[in-house]
Design an enzyme around this catalytic site. Structure first.
Site, mmCIF file in Angstrom:
data_model
loop_
_atom_site.group_PDB
_atom_site.id
_atom_site.type_symbol
_atom_site.label_atom_id
_atom_site.label_comp_id
_atom_site.label_asym_id
_atom_site.label_seq_id
_atom_site.Cartn_x
_atom_site.Cartn_y
_atom_site.Cartn_z
ATOM 1 N N ASP A 127 -4.092 -1.192 9.106
ATOM 2 C CA ASP A 127 -5.279 -0.375 9.060
ATOM 3 C C ASP A 127 -5.786 -0.518 7.615
ATOM 4 O O ASP A 127 -5.003 -0.772 6.715
ATOM 5 C CB ASP A 127 -4.852 1.074 9.342
ATOM 6 C CG ASP A 127 -6.010 2.022 9.333
ATOM 7 O OD1 ASP A 127 -7.034 1.690 9.931
ATOM 8 O OD2 ASP A 127 -5.883 3.102 8.730
ATOM 9 N N ASP B 103 -1.871 4.799 8.257
ATOM 10 C CA ASP B 103 -1.600 5.987 7.452
ATOM 11 C C ASP B 103 -1.403 7.220 8.310
ATOM 12 O O ASP B 103 -1.199 8.308 7.804
ATOM 13 C CB ASP B 103 -2.708 6.208 6.416
ATOM 14 C CG ASP B 103 -4.062 6.416 7.070
ATOM 15 O OD1 ASP B 103 -4.143 6.298 8.306
ATOM 16 O OD2 ASP B 103 -5.039 6.690 6.352
HETATM 17 P P1 ADP Z 1 -10.282 2.658 8.916
HETATM 18 O O1 ADP Z 1 -10.198 1.861 10.146
HETATM 19 O O2 ADP Z 1 -10.742 1.821 7.743
HETATM 20 O O3 ADP Z 1 -9.061 3.427 8.598
HETATM 21 P P2 ADP Z 1 -11.600 4.919 10.201
HETATM 22 O O4 ADP Z 1 -11.382 4.472 11.591
HETATM 23 O O5 ADP Z 1 -10.846 6.077 9.719
HETATM 24 O O6 ADP Z 1 -11.455 3.720 9.133
HETATM 25 O O7 ADP Z 1 -13.149 5.193 9.994
HETATM 26 C C1 ADP Z 1 -14.074 4.182 10.319
HETATM 27 C C2 ADP Z 1 -15.438 4.487 9.804
HETATM 28 O O8 ADP Z 1 -15.922 5.654 10.453
HETATM 29 C C3 ADP Z 1 -15.502 4.774 8.335
HETATM 30 O O9 ADP Z 1 -15.651 3.603 7.563
HETATM 31 C C4 ADP Z 1 -16.747 5.659 8.246
HETATM 32 O O10 ADP Z 1 -17.909 4.864 8.248
HETATM 33 C C5 ADP Z 1 -16.700 6.436 9.549
HETATM 34 N N1 ADP Z 1 -16.043 7.717 9.355
HETATM 35 C C6 ADP Z 1 -14.837 8.087 9.809
HETATM 36 N N2 ADP Z 1 -14.527 9.340 9.470
HETATM 37 C C7 ADP Z 1 -15.568 9.782 8.724
HETATM 38 C C8 ADP Z 1 -15.867 11.001 8.033
HETATM 39 N N3 ADP Z 1 -15.016 12.017 8.031
HETATM 40 N N4 ADP Z 1 -17.034 11.088 7.395
HETATM 41 C C9 ADP Z 1 -17.905 10.064 7.379
HETATM 42 N N5 ADP Z 1 -17.678 8.910 7.984
HETATM 43 C C10 ADP Z 1 -16.544 8.750 8.659
HETATM 44 MG MG MG Z 2 -7.701 5.013 8.942
#
Ligand code: ADP
Ligand code: MG
Length: 629
Positions: A338, A525
């Site tokens: 991730d 994470d």
């Molecule tokens: P990753 O796969 O990099 O861990 P996530 O799946 O947690 O990322 O989030 C993917 C995308 O969704 C982020 O890059 C953001 O654009 C959006 N996002 C997720 N959670 C939030 C939040 N709490 N506030 C704003 N944007 C969010």
């Molecule tokens: Mg994540």
């Protein structure tokens, strides 16, 4: 040493002393010559029988119980048959005027078996103890503040929102938030990390750590059964019940192996005897054959090796939930990561707010939506805003998109392009590099916040290592293509997928798993990737402390927030498996060799005894090598 171990040691010493005395006296004055005639065997028989019973009563008892329960083919049974056979053979020789031999050997079989057993027991309890000592985190009490009095209570009775007082030198008994004072905490027992961490009012503290410098007061956020310390202990205690394929193989192996050996021995006792007419030579060979064939070395040393591997890992802040995961992990050839919070710090810095004149308002709206979340984006944004804001909104976390916050007259959207599209908001794509958080209110875009994350130092080391061992590395992220590409190029990750929702990550990962023939690791994470952690062959979660979702969903927990632990874990897993294989080969080769020799009559029962016990001890010593660096 436990009292049971002490008792066994005493028993071994008594029996061994008696045995040596009888053996030596017999060599000098030949006990069989004391009585003449057909009863010449009676005196040596009675003396050796006494030793036999002292040293072997439990083995005999166990064999009899097993026979009664229909499970006859175990090691106790093999020994019982072999030793009773040896006794009978000796009596037979005595009655027929031949030189008596066999009583001493029968006793020696059990004597050395018990010595081996003692040794094994000691080694297992030692490594078990070392694990629980390393994990000496169970708190015994909590100082509960009730009005102005402080009461010492069991951590289990403390409720959420109670205030507890933790003095220097005491263990933090429950998870909570500091409400008074500041101090440094020793987290070594949880994370293996020697550096103490400082906490001030508002910081959270984790049960199992030790307060080093001054008294603090903590408001409890989780009950004991739910606290980090309970979760971790539960995990460690259950680790030994999850058996690795090699361990299961050994159990199965023993189930088929023992009957085969017994039938071979019967064959060896009967067929050549009929042909040569030399019954007592061939029965004797068959009996030695039985002794050497005990599978103890394998049955004992393999679980011990796994156990030691898990122990070594936990000393380094790596919790492995069972030997099956250790074995699988040693074979893993695909590592899926991730991005946010795993490869990157998840510590976003705001690099731009647009339009600038509305930046105050944009930030305020974002904080209204995000203030209740544990997502790294939310935490970073909220950290930048100290002023007051309304809290009468209902928030929904659309994972992978962002947040929707609603009340009677207001809808705030805060998230990525997908979120804007979903709600049909007119927006212009921002070309800045970084993660873009668009903020809209009542169907109108207000502006956006550009945030940037930093890549962790250790990500470079880990990815480099994985590329060197020719593992397949894949990065999955919900973030936009631009950021994903930048991170992947920077870290030299050949495969990446951007703009994935959590469920897309899950589907993508399932495909990777389906097409993989060895084992797939997913490293996350623990924030919104629990499903991925669950379906992967080995789910590894980062910074296990504090996040119980991660601890529950993953198979390996890195207590220290350090990706380099994966390299360490891999080395431990490889080493453990190497030793397991060594032990399997060691035992099989030596045993087959002695089996052949004893069938041919080149060795005697003494060699058989040493063959069996010797291999067991060698295998145990070998398995303790896991503890060596
Ligand atoms: P990753 O796969 O990099 O861990 P996530 O799946 O947690 O990322 O989030 C993917 C995308 O969704 C982020 O890059 C953001 O654009 C959006 N996002 C997720 N959670 C939030 C939040 N709490 N506030 C704003 N944007 C969010
Ligand atoms: Mg994540």
């Amino acid at each position: 040493m436990t009292s049971k171990q002490k008792k066994n040691l005493m028993r071994i010493i008594v029996a061994l002393t008696l045995f040596i005395i009888i053996f030596v006296v017999d060599k000098f004055i030949n006990l069989a010559s004391v009585f003449n005639g057909a009863l010449n065997w009676l005196l040596p028989f009675s003396l050796y029988l006494a030793v036999y019973i002292i040293i072997g009563y439990d083995v005999i008892y166990k064999a009899l119980i097993n026979i009664k329960n229909g499970q006859i083919f175990d090691e106790c049974f093999l020994m019982l048959v072999a030793t009773i056979g040896a006794f009978s053979l000796a009596i037979y020789r005595g009655v027929n005027g031949l030189q008596i031999e066999g009583f001493d050997e029968a006793c020696a079989v059990l004597l050395f078996y018990q010595i081996g057993e003692f040794f094994q027991n000691y080694a297992v309890s030692k490594s078990r103890k070392s694990i629980s000592a390393l994990m000496d985190i169970r708190p015994d009490y909590a100082n509960l503040r009730f009005q102005n009095k402080i009461q010492t209570v069991d951590p289990e009775v403390v409720q959420i929102d109670d205030i507890i007082v933790i003095n220097p030198g005491e263990k933090v008994p429950l998870d909570g938030i500091v409400v008074k004072g500041e101090t440094t905490l020793d987290t070594k027992s949880l994370t293996g990390e020697a550096k103490p961490s400082c906490v001030v009012v508002g910081d959270s503290v984790i049960s199992g750590t030790i307060n080093l410098s001054s008294t603090i007061e903590v408001k409890v956020t989780r009950q004991f059964y739910n606290s980090t310390v309970s979760k971790v202990l539960e995990l460690v205690e259950n680790a030994s019940s999850k058996k690795a394929p090699s361990e299961k193989f050994i159990t199965k192996f023993a189930r088929y192996y023992t009957p085969i050996v017994v039938f071979l021995a019967i064959f060896l006792a009967i067929v050549p005897s009929i042909i040569t007419g030399n019954w007592n030579i061939w029965i004797y060979r068959a009996l030695s054959f039985l002794v050497v064939s005990c599978p103890c070395a394998l049955v004992i040393s393999i679980p011990l090796t796994f156990f030691s591997g898990i122990g070594v890992a936990s000393k380094k802040g790596i919790l492995i939930k069972g030997s099956n995961y250790l074995e699988k992990f040693s074979k893993a050839d695909t590592f899926v990561f991730d991005k946010t919070g795993t490869l990157t710090k998840g510590n976003f810095v705001i690099t731009k707010i647009y339009p600038e004149e509305k930046s105050e308002e944009i930030l305020r709206l974002a904080v209204i939506a995000e203030h209740d979340l544990s997502h790294p984006i939310a935490k970073s944004i909220c950290a930048k805003y100290q002023k007051d804001f309304p809290k009468n909104y209902l928030m929904t976390d659309l994972q992978g998109l962002g947040i929707v916050a609603k009340n009677e007259k207001d809808i705030i959207l805060c998230g990525n392009e997908k979120l804007m599209k979903k709600y049909h908001i007119n927006y212009e794509r921002c070309q800045e590099s970084g993660t873009i958080v668009y903020v809209a209110q009542n169907n109108k875009l207000i502006g956006y916040i550009v945030i940037n994350d930093e890549i962790k130092e250790e990500s470079y080391v880990l990815i480099n290592y994985l590329n060197n061992i020719k593992a397949k590395v894949i990065m999955l992220t919900g973030d936009n293509e631009v950021t994903a590409k930048h991170v992947a190029e920077e870290l030299r990750i050949p495969n990446y997928q951007a703009s994935l929702l959590p469920q897309n990550k899950y589907t993508y990962l399932s495909n990777v798993i389906k097409n993989n023939h060895r084992a797939v690791c997913f490293v996350g994470d623990g924030i919104n990737d629990a499903p991925s952690l669950m379906i992967s062959d080995i789910g590894i979660s980062m910074g296990g402390i504090g996040s119980d979702a991660a601890i529950e969903a993953s198979d390996i927990v890195l207590m220290k927030d350090d990706l380099k632990s994966i390299i360490e874990a891999r080395k431990i897993a490889k080493k453990t498996m190497k030793i397991v294989l060594e032990n399997i080969w060691l035992a099989i080769v030596i045993k087959v060799l002695i089996l052949i020799l004893s069938a041919l009559g080149i060795t005697n029962m003494w060699v058989a005894v040493f063959g069996d016990v010797g291999v067991t001890i060698l295998a145990i010593l070998n398995s303790l090598r896991v503890f060596l660096e």
